[in-house]
Design a protein around this motif. Sequence first.
Motif, mmCIF file in Angstrom:
data_model
loop_
_atom_site.group_PDB
_atom_site.id
_atom_site.type_symbol
_atom_site.label_atom_id
_atom_site.label_comp_id
_atom_site.label_asym_id
_atom_site.label_seq_id
_atom_site.Cartn_x
_atom_site.Cartn_y
_atom_site.Cartn_z
ATOM 1 N N TRP A 23 35.584 45.220 36.668
ATOM 2 C CA TRP A 23 36.515 45.619 37.716
ATOM 3 C C TRP A 23 36.069 45.090 39.069
ATOM 4 O O TRP A 23 34.884 44.861 39.294
ATOM 5 N N ASP B 98 40.975 46.739 41.297
ATOM 6 C CA ASP B 98 41.109 47.675 40.188
ATOM 7 C C ASP B 98 40.838 49.111 40.627
ATOM 8 O O ASP B 98 41.358 50.051 40.037
ATOM 9 N N SER C 4 42.194 54.372 40.874
ATOM 10 C CA SER C 4 42.756 53.115 40.392
ATOM 11 C C SER C 4 44.278 53.120 40.426
ATOM 12 O O SER C 4 44.902 52.194 39.931
ATOM 13 N N GLN D 108 32.277 47.068 33.692
ATOM 14 C CA GLN D 108 33.685 47.332 33.391
ATOM 15 C C GLN D 108 34.561 46.107 33.658
ATOM 16 O O GLN D 108 35.711 46.066 33.246
ATOM 17 N N TYR E 190 32.445 41.607 42.105
ATOM 18 C CA TYR E 190 33.038 42.938 41.967
ATOM 19 C C TYR E 190 33.538 43.567 43.265
ATOM 20 O O TYR E 190 34.059 44.671 43.243
#
Length: 175
Positions: free
Chosen positions: A29, A104, A133, A27, A55
């Motif tokens: 994130w 995120d 989030s 993703q 991450y």
Amino acid sequence: MMSDFVQVSDEALNQAADHLGDLLQEQGWVMATAESCTGGWVAKVLTDRPGSSDYVTAGLVTYSNAAKQAVLGVSAQTLAEHGAVSEPVVRQMVAGALAATGADVAVAISGIAGPGGGSPDKPVGTVWFAWGSGPEHTETAVRRFQGDRDQVRRQSVLFALESVSRYLAPALMDS
């Protein structure tokens, strides 16, 4: 409130952390943790993997109420009204972790690992979780785990990792 006991091995924690790491990378994130009773264990298993700096942005251990207030912006009023082991507090911990780190997604954990510290309404093994989030995209759960301190903490780490993974999985299907 769900009550259960699962023997959680290091291998199970590492597999769950690897799975979450893969989802975060797919993703694009970064994640932060706001941990109390787990003492940074979620961040530890996530960062055991090489390349996790792609991450994981931060692991915040806010064990005391004072730290929850100073580092994460949890309100004194919320702590006084609900106690540290509560849904309103873990929601504020997620919001604070997101604001403090720019992550995120964040996960928050606050519970009573034992052997002492429990009460009739919040017995040992009661753990509140939040992940999300943003304020409008935060999910919560409470669990009552069985076992000793180590077992309660292991089950909490696994539940947190799996919950964030489930949260991220639908987003990947939409992209």
